[in-house]
Design a protein around this motif. Structure first.
Motif, PDB file in Angstrom:
ATOM      1  N   TYR A 199     129.803  49.608 133.783  1.00  0.00           N
ATOM      2  CA  TYR A 199     128.404  49.272 134.018  1.00  0.00           C
ATOM      3  C   TYR A 199     127.837  48.733 132.706  1.00  0.00           C
ATOM      4  CZ  TYR A 199     129.597  52.214 137.928  1.00  0.00           C
ATOM      5  OH  TYR A 199     130.240  52.737 139.027  1.00  0.00           O
ATOM      6  N   MET A 228     127.350  56.143 137.586  1.00  0.00           N
ATOM      7  CA  MET A 228     128.514  56.827 137.015  1.00  0.00           C
ATOM      8  C   MET A 228     128.799  58.132 137.753  1.00  0.00           C
ATOM      9  SD  MET A 228     127.760  56.174 132.952  1.00  0.00           S
ATOM     10  CE  MET A 228     129.353  56.538 132.225  1.00  0.00           C
ATOM     11  N   ASN A 229     127.730  58.816 138.166  1.00  0.00           N
ATOM     12  CA  ASN A 229     127.889  60.092 138.875  1.00  0.00           C
ATOM     13  C   ASN A 229     128.175  59.918 140.358  1.00  0.00           C
ATOM     14  OD1 ASN A 229     127.472  61.585 136.550  1.00  0.00           O
ATOM     15  ND2 ASN A 229     125.296  61.891 136.930  1.00  0.00           N
ATOM     16  N   TYR A 286     129.881  52.904 130.388  1.00  0.00           N
ATOM     17  CA  TYR A 286     128.552  52.272 130.377  1.00  0.00           C
ATOM     18  C   TYR A 286     128.349  51.614 129.028  1.00  0.00           C
ATOM     19  CZ  TYR A 286     123.422  51.984 130.041  1.00  0.00           C
ATOM     20  OH  TYR A 286     122.121  51.557 129.856  1.00  0.00           O
ATOM     21  N   THR A 301     131.292  65.039 134.360  1.00  0.00           N
ATOM     22  CA  THR A 301     132.629  64.685 133.900  1.00  0.00           C
ATOM     23  C   THR A 301     133.258  65.836 133.139  1.00  0.00           C
ATOM     24  OG1 THR A 301     133.879  62.997 132.689  1.00  0.00           O
ATOM     25  CG2 THR A 301     131.822  63.721 131.696  1.00  0.00           C
ATOM     26  N   ALA A 357     134.362  60.036 131.189  1.00  0.00           N
ATOM     27  CA  ALA A 357     133.339  58.985 131.244  1.00  0.00           C
ATOM     28  C   ALA A 357     133.056  58.556 129.814  1.00  0.00           C
ATOM     29  CB  ALA A 357     132.072  59.477 131.925  1.00  0.00           C
ATOM     30  N   ASP A 378     137.333  56.602 136.476  1.00  0.00           N
ATOM     31  CA  ASP A 378     136.524  56.831 135.290  1.00  0.00           C
ATOM     32  C   ASP A 378     135.637  55.641 134.929  1.00  0.00           C
ATOM     33  OD1 ASP A 378     137.901  59.148 135.380  1.00  0.00           O
ATOM     34  OD2 ASP A 378     138.828  58.984 133.410  1.00  0.00           O
ATOM     35  N   PRO A 379     134.362  55.921 134.659  1.00  0.00           N
ATOM     36  CA  PRO A 379     133.404  54.862 134.351  1.00  0.00           C
ATOM     37  C   PRO A 379     133.155  54.706 132.854  1.00  0.00           C
ATOM     38  CG  PRO A 379     132.199  56.862 134.834  1.00  0.00           C
ATOM     39  CD  PRO A 379     133.696  57.215 134.889  1.00  0.00           C
ATOM     40  N   ILE A 413     125.939  63.365 132.584  1.00  0.00           N
ATOM     41  CA  ILE A 413     127.070  62.762 133.287  1.00  0.00           C
ATOM     42  C   ILE A 413     128.019  63.853 133.780  1.00  0.00           C
ATOM     43  CG2 ILE A 413     129.045  61.211 133.069  1.00  0.00           C
ATOM     44  CD1 ILE A 413     127.472  59.658 130.983  1.00  0.00           C
TER      45      ILE A 413
END
Length: 464
Positions: free
Chosen positions: A273, A387-388, A240, A415, A396, A237-238, A413
């Motif tokens: 990120y 992210m993708n 940002y 998710t 996310a 999992d990201p 996104i």
């Protein structure tokens, strides 16, 4: 008669915390037979009574909070200061799903049509087989158990060999709450026996939480049976951090989301990120936050970062980190900062890596441990693309003070759950689901009842 004894090794000190015998074929056969018979009666019990019985079971479970917390601590290594939180979480989710049962199971009444009555109602499936993991042994299990029972199904639970006491405590709570015999059962099983049960014609649905490999096993084993399979699998999992984010909040939230439970969560933040304009400040604060963690025995109230579940899991993360450093990543945490780190043991120091990219396993492969990669980006577009760029899609998170723009970015996104200014949290009112290799199906929310029931249409001609 029982066979195949397994031992639960505590990550705290390597001792045998408990041992259990696996159910043999005769015991399994009896459990399946009883589950089918009990379901024929249970489905006729009113929803009001089902709600009362399950609510009492939750009360009985919560009453043993301290004992359950200690067992979680010793079985899988969560610090004792946090372990009781899982009992609170179970209570929240269970009561929410009980409250939503009326809505989730309500018949759909169609517009009036002269001479006809028409509606769609939800029918129970039969016997639900729940396969629960060790990392959040109660929260993951209750997601399927409560709506299954509310819908009129019976349940057979199989827990990880790392947390066998969890299925026993749940069974005890339901029994003390007055649930009729055989409506909820548990089995300690070998992998082979688990697969045989999935193939058994008396199982009508499988709810699995675990690895992608485990999900493939369930899907392959159930192939051709035409039954539902709910699969909650892995994540990478990201998060940002936009240039307008409230930085201290973003640091606190993402680092907690990355390192809580030693990172052993499918929805843990594993890659961050950060917009280049705030990157240096974020990285400095993040490193400072991580250095304040205390690695140690889970039964020590001062510990904030416990051991991983086993030495091999910690070694997997060590390999990812060493490989990334060899590819040019920069490690910001020194072994001197965490003297409790013991190479080869479950005790693993947390790590923050910068200078990472997507060629590194630590940024594209699930780590499931206390490590985070932090990457600089120049724009929203670059962040969304990165992210993708993953085989997973569970959750996310985006941190910004511009909520409208954040929601717009969230639409792009890939998710199952999108957060703004928070992460790593399951709201029982919202659907819990993933895309890509994070699985399929849905639990929690009123939508969580759909996969545990089947629609039945009534088309009645009242005028002849």
């Amino acid at each position: 008669m029982m066979n195949d004894i397994f031992k639960t090794i505590s990550p705290i000190d390597g001792s045998v915390y408990t041992e259990r015998s696996c159910a043999d074929e005769k015991f399994v056969e009896t459990a399946l037979k009883n589950a089918v018979a009990a379901q024929q009666i249970w489905k006729g019990v009113s929803l009001k009574e089902r709600k009362n019985l399950c609510t009492r079971a939750v009360e009985k479970f919560v009453a043993k909070k301290e004992r359950i917390a200690e067992e979680i601590c010793w079985q899988m290594g969560r610090p004792i200061r946090y372990a009781a939180g899982e009992v609170d979480g179970l209570q929240e989710r269970a009561l929410a799903m009980i409250d939503m049962a009326d809505q989730g199971l309500a018949p759909i009444r169609l517009d009036k049509k002269p001479g006809f009555e028409r509606w769609i109602q939800r029918e129970p499936l039969g016997v639900v087989f729940v396969l629960a993991p060790w990392n959040y042994p109660y929260l993951t299990a209750i997601n399927a158990i409560i709506p299954s029972l509310m819908a009129g199904n019976t349940v057979i639970l199989k827990h990880s060999a790392q947390t066998p006491l969890c299925s026993e405590r749940l069974h005890q709570a339901f029994a003390e709450g007055g649930l009729p015999e055989s409506v909820f059962q548990y089995l300690h099983l070998t992998h082979g026996a688990t697969e045989r049960i999935i193939r058994d014609r008396r199982i009508d649905h499988v709810a699995f939480t675990g690895s992608v490999a485990g999900g493939r096993m369930v899907e392959n084993t159930a192939a051709g049976r035409f039954i539902g399979t709910g699969l909650e699998l892995g994540g990478k999992d990201p998060a940002y951090i936009r240039e307008d984010a409230e930085l201290s909040h973003a640091v606190e939230t993402t680092m907690d989301g990355a390192f809580f439970n030693s990172g052993q969560s499918c929805c843990a933040i594993e890659r961050v990120y950060v917009h280049e304009s705030v990157y240096d400040d974020f990285l400095e604060q993040a490193v400072g936050w991580v250095k304040r963690l205390k690695l140690g025995r889970s039964d020590d109230p001062e510990t904030t970062l416990g051991p991983m579940v086993r030495g091999s899991a910690a070694d997997f993360v060590r390999e990812q980190v060493c490989e990334a450093i060899g590819q040019g990543a920069v490690a910001h945490i020194s072994a001197d900062d965490f003297p409790a780190d013991i190479p080869g043991s479950p005790y693993l120091a947390p790590q923050v890596l910068s200078g990472v990219d997507h060629t590194m396993r630590v940024m594209n492969q699930e780590s499931f441990g206390p490590v985070i990669g932090i990457m600089k980006v120049g724009s929203d577009e670059e962040a969304i693309q990165l992210m993708n760029d993953s085989e997973f899609g569970l959750t996310a998170a985006l941190f910004t003070t511009d909520i409208e723009s954040g929601i717009s970015l969230g639409q792009q996104i890939e998710t199952g759950t999108f957060f703004i200014n928070r992460c790593d949290y399951l709201d029982p009112q919202l659907a819990w689901t993933g895309i890509k290799n994070s699985g399929r199906g849905c639990s929690l929310s009123v939508m969580g009842y759909e996969s545990l029931t089947r629609p039945k249409s009534f088309h009645i001609k009242t005028r002849l």
